[in-house]
Structures are given as C-alpha cells and as structure tokens.
Scaffold this motif. Structure first.
Motif, short mmCIF file in Angstrom:
data_model
loop_
_atom_site.label_atom_id
_atom_site.label_comp_id
_atom_site.label_asym_id
_atom_site.label_seq_id
_atom_site.Cartn_x
_atom_site.Cartn_y
_atom_site.Cartn_z
N GLY A 54 0.79 -1.22 0.00
CA GLY A 54 0.00 0.00 0.00
C GLY A 54 0.82 1.27 0.00
N ALA A 55 2.10 1.19 0.41
CA ALA A 55 2.92 2.39 0.49
C ALA A 55 3.07 3.08 -0.86
N PHE A 56 3.14 2.29 -1.93
CA PHE A 56 3.37 2.88 -3.25
C PHE A 56 2.16 3.64 -3.78
N LEU A 57 1.00 3.47 -3.18
CA LEU A 57 -0.17 4.24 -3.59
C LEU A 57 0.02 5.74 -3.31
N VAL A 84 -2.29 3.15 -11.27
CA VAL A 84 -2.94 1.91 -11.69
C VAL A 84 -2.11 0.69 -11.29
N THR A 85 -0.82 0.76 -11.54
CA THR A 85 0.03 -0.41 -11.25
C THR A 85 0.22 -0.61 -9.74
N ALA A 86 0.27 0.50 -8.98
CA ALA A 86 0.36 0.36 -7.52
C ALA A 86 -0.91 -0.26 -6.95
N ALA A 87 -2.06 0.09 -7.52
CA ALA A 87 -3.32 -0.53 -7.09
C ALA A 87 -3.30 -2.03 -7.38
N GLY A 88 -2.66 -2.42 -8.48
CA GLY A 88 -2.56 -3.84 -8.81
C GLY A 88 -1.78 -4.62 -7.78
N MET A 89 -0.80 -3.99 -7.13
CA MET A 89 -0.02 -4.66 -6.09
C MET A 89 -0.88 -5.09 -4.92
N MET A 90 -1.98 -4.36 -4.68
CA MET A 90 -2.83 -4.67 -3.52
C MET A 90 -3.61 -5.96 -3.69
N LEU A 91 -3.60 -6.53 -4.89
CA LEU A 91 -4.26 -7.82 -5.09
C LEU A 91 -3.50 -8.95 -4.39
N SER A 92 -2.20 -8.76 -4.15
CA SER A 92 -1.41 -9.81 -3.51
C SER A 92 -1.88 -10.10 -2.08
N PRO A 93 -2.04 -9.10 -1.20
CA PRO A 93 -2.57 -9.43 0.13
C PRO A 93 -3.99 -9.96 0.10
N VAL A 94 -4.77 -9.59 -0.93
CA VAL A 94 -6.12 -10.16 -1.07
C VAL A 94 -6.03 -11.66 -1.31
N VAL A 95 -5.10 -12.07 -2.17
CA VAL A 95 -4.90 -13.50 -2.43
C VAL A 95 -4.48 -14.22 -1.15
N MET A 96 -3.55 -13.64 -0.40
CA MET A 96 -3.09 -14.27 0.85
C MET A 96 -4.24 -14.43 1.84
N ALA A 97 -5.04 -13.38 1.99
CA ALA A 97 -6.14 -13.42 2.96
C ALA A 97 -7.21 -14.42 2.57
N SER A 98 -7.26 -14.80 1.28
CA SER A 98 -8.28 -15.74 0.81
C SER A 98 -7.75 -17.16 0.69
N SER A 99 -6.53 -17.40 1.17
CA SER A 99 -5.88 -18.70 0.99
C SER A 99 -5.55 -19.34 2.33
N PRO A 100 -5.07 -20.60 2.32
CA PRO A 100 -4.66 -21.25 3.57
C PRO A 100 -3.51 -20.56 4.28
N LEU A 101 -2.79 -19.68 3.60
CA LEU A 101 -1.71 -18.95 4.26
C LEU A 101 -2.22 -18.15 5.45
N ARG A 102 -3.43 -17.62 5.33
CA ARG A 102 -3.99 -16.79 6.40
C ARG A 102 -4.15 -17.56 7.70
N ARG A 103 -4.33 -18.88 7.61
CA ARG A 103 -4.61 -19.68 8.80
C ARG A 103 -3.36 -20.25 9.46
#
Length: 446
Positions: A312-315, A399-418
């Motif tokens: 999020g810092a790059f936003l 636009v590209t910095a906003a695309g980086m924020m999809l990475s934590p979304v993937v983590m939060a939706s995966s077994p990594l979060r648990r």
C-alpha cells in the motif's frame, strides 16, 4: 537446536548450536551479502545509465528491465533441477565469477565509448541469468548447512544482509553513475561479485546432496516433479499466486517509478539512488521482526498485514510533486515502509516454503515458485513502459500500484492466512523415478 553447545543432525554431522559460531555459515552470509550488494547496485546502474546518459524512453527502459528479468522465466526451473543435483557452493562460485566478468566487460566497453543500449541489454541478460542460479543456490545451501529449527533465524540473517545491500547498493550505483561514470559503476558491481566468489569458495563443509547414491532422471522429469510437488501443496500454490500478482505489478510500478523520479520530480541520480535505497533500512528492520513476530502472532496474520503495509505504500507516490525536501522525505518514508512490509513477507514465506519442503526438493521448490511468481516480471516491465508511454507516468503509477494490492487479497483468501505460530511439518515429495544413467559426478543430460 538443543541448548547444548553442539548437536548432531539427521545426516550425522555435528553442527554448532549458534549460527554465528559456524564458520561456514559466516562465509555463506558474507558471500551472499556482498553478492547482493553488487546485484542491487547493478539493478540501478544499468537503468540509470540508459535514462540519464542514453536518454532512453519509457518503452526502451521497459525492454531493458524485461531483458534483465527474462532469465527468471527462462531458466528458473532448470536452475532448481541443477541445484538439487549439484553442490550449491560450486554453483554460487561459478555464478559470482560469471557476473564479475560480465560487468567487467561492460566497464571495459564503457571506457572505449562502446557501452550503448545493445551492450547494456547483453550485460543485463547475463547478470540476470547468473543471478537466477545464485539465488536458488544460496536458498538451498542454507537448508544443507543448518538445522530446520534454525531456518527462520538463518533466513533472517541472510535476508537482513540483503536488506543491507538494498541500503548500500542503489545509493552506491546512483551516486557513481551521477558523479563519475557508468564504467566505474559497473566495475564496482563486478568487484563485489569477485569478493563474494572469494568468500563462498572458502566454505569447507561437504554438502550432503540428496539422492547422491541414486541415478537421477532426466532434467525434464525432475522439473516436472518440482512442478507437481508445488502444485499439489495448497500453501505453496497460494505463495505462487500471491507472488505472481505482486511481481507483475511491482515490475510495472518500478519501470514507471525509475522514470517518474528523474523526469517528473526532476531528481538527480544521487537522490534517485537514495530513494531506492530507503527500502533497505525498512527491510533490515523487517528481517529482525521476522525472527519474532510470526512466533508471537502467527505466520498467517503477519503475512497478510505485512503485505498490506508494504504494497500500500506505493499508492502514495502519484500524489508527490516537485523536488522539495518534503517530497524527498516522503519518498524515503515510502521506501522504508515498503521495505519493512516486503521483507516481513519475504522471510516468512521463505521459512514456510523451506519447512514444508523435503531436502531433496528444496532447489526445485524454490525454482518453481520463482518461475511462477517472478516469471511474469518481464511482462510487467513491458506493461509498465507501455502504460507510462500511453497514459503518462502519474496515472500509470496509480494503476500499477493498485494492482499490487491484489497480492494481500490472495493471501487473505488462501490457507496462508490460517498459519499459526508453529511452522508446518515437511510434506511428502513425489517419488523420484530411477533410470539407468550416469553417476552423480557426470554432467547433467538435457
């Protein structure tokens, strides 16, 4: 490791209880540190030379960065199969020597006025290709040098050294290009690779290469085994997907960023180097925190929160204007925060990956994740250059910095979060097929 002064590993070798008492670990750490310093310096030297001296446009800079990153896509899987079959020390020594020679050739070409874009493209590809092998090798080397309960601290030390390289490398590269010349900057990077060569070659411990007594299958079969192992593990699949999203977007961000700082904000090369180096102190702190936070709060929560913070810092970058002290201070803060969050993610993910992977699959697992996760970086660099050319630097950065924020979304939706406080146990690797063939000491068959 137990509290006794020494312990015996599963392979029967005696290992010092403290990492820093182990001379071979110190040699690995020293070699990796100066190697990373040379690599981070070269990552700034070549693009800045193209932008400031050759007046490269956004599309040309995108091509230069893509060429340097292409070996990740082309060679990562082969590097993993190679490292699992051969001694990591040998691989690191050879790649250090190769990178020193490539950058030395660039310095020589520069002294004779021949260091144009074609030469930069060739050097960028060579350094990138050899760096793929070195990076896979040093990750696998740690597993062969220390016990599993030392992996987090070992990774913290190695990633901490990489953070120190992030502090010194960009600042050194930017300063040398700005104040002296590209040949001097290239020669400095070559010197660091030479120093790494001297340190790594002094590692004395004999590596126990997994499966040494067995005849090994062809390289394509070994690559397939690595792909199948990673694809069959939910945690490693999630790491691959989150890494791919981040690396594609980050490559696009950095292509626009390297143009945004000198051309939109009118910053000199020295300040550009300092802005890039600001990630280093944050990453150094992230390495230290990575040795403690996952054990206190759980690996999953640390991964997700750190990714949100760092990405999020790059936003904030597109909101900056001018070259005032406030702008420079903001860039330093953004770099620090992004380095802090990014390094927490890097160290934690590496520890998870090493913990769930059997010894005989370490190189291929690392290479497979590198291939999937970072294989899209050349396309990201090209996309960043294209968007900057079409939409302008400020819009493309947003636009590209906003695309980086999809990475934590993937983590939060995966077994990594648990993932909790304890690292998971190693998972079973697919059986390695045995075929008649040459001994371990024979060259690999392709």
């Amino acid at each position: 490791m137990p509290s006794a002064s020494r312990a015996v590993s599963d392979s029967g070798r005696s290992v010092p209880s403290g990492l820093w008492r182990d001379a071979d670990f110190r040699r690995l750490w020293t070699g990796q540190t100066v190697s990373q310093l040379g690599e981070h310096a070269s990552l700034v030297v070549l693009p800045l030379f193209a932008v400031l001296t050759l007046n490269a446009g956004a599309d040309q800079l995108g091509v230069l960065r893509a060429v340097g990153q292409a070996p990740i896509l082309l060679l990562s899987l082969f590097a993993g199969a190679w490292v699992d079959r051969w001694r990591t020390r040998t691989t690191m020594v050879l790649t250090d020597a190769g990178r020193a020679l490539a950058l030395g050739a660039a310095a020589t070409a520069g002294l004779f006025g021949l260091l144009g874009l074609p030469v930069l493209l060739a050097v960028a590809f060579a350094v990138g290709a050899l760096s793929v092998f070195f990076d896979v090798a040093y990750q696998a080397s740690l597993v062969r040098l220390v016990e599993r309960d030392q992996l987090v601290r070992g990774n913290s030390a190695l990633e901490g050294s990489r953070s120190a390289a992030q502090i010194g490398g960009p600042a050194l590269g930017g300063t040398l290009v700005s104040l002296l010349s590209a040949p001097v900057a290239a020669a400095s990077s070559a010197l660091f690779f030479a120093l790494s060569f001297l340190s790594v070659r002094r590692i004395r411990r004999t590596e126990s290469v997994p499966g040494r007594a067995e005849h090994l299958p062809r390289v394509w079969r070994r690559i397939h085994e690595g792909l199948r192992f990673v694809a069959g593990d939910a945690l490693l699949r999630s790491v691959c997907l989150a890494s791919a999203v981040f690396q594609f977007s980050f490559a696009a961000v950095m292509t626009a960023y390297l143009l945004f700082l000198p051309r939109e904000l009118h910053l000199p090369g020295t300040v550009v180097g300092l802005a890039l180096a600001a990630a280093g102190p944050g990453a150094l702190l992230g390495s230290l925190l990575a040795a403690r936070l996952p054990g206190r709060f759980g690996h999953g929560p640390v991964l997700v929160c750190a990714a949100v913070l760092g990405d999020g810092a790059f936003l904030c970058v597109p909101a900056l204007h001018g070259s005032s002290a406030v702008t420079v201070a903001a860039l330093l803060a953004i770099g620090f925060v992004s380095g802090l969050g990014g390094q927490l993610v890097n160290v934690t993910v590496m520890a998870v990956r090493q913990a769930v992977t059997p010894d005989g699959m370490q190189g291929r697992a690392a290479a497979t994740i590198t291939f999937v996760g970072m294989g899209l970086t050349p396309l990201g660099s090209l996309a960043g250059g294209f968007l900057a050319q079409q939409w302008g630097l400020r819009t493309s950065l947003l636009v590209t910095a906003a695309g980086m924020m999809l990475s934590p979304v993937v983590m939060a939706s995966s077994p990594l979060r648990r993932l909790g406080r304890e690292l998971p146990a190693p998972h079973d690797a697919p059986p390695t097929a045995v075929h008649p063939g040459p001994s371990r000491d024979a060259p690999p068959r392709h």
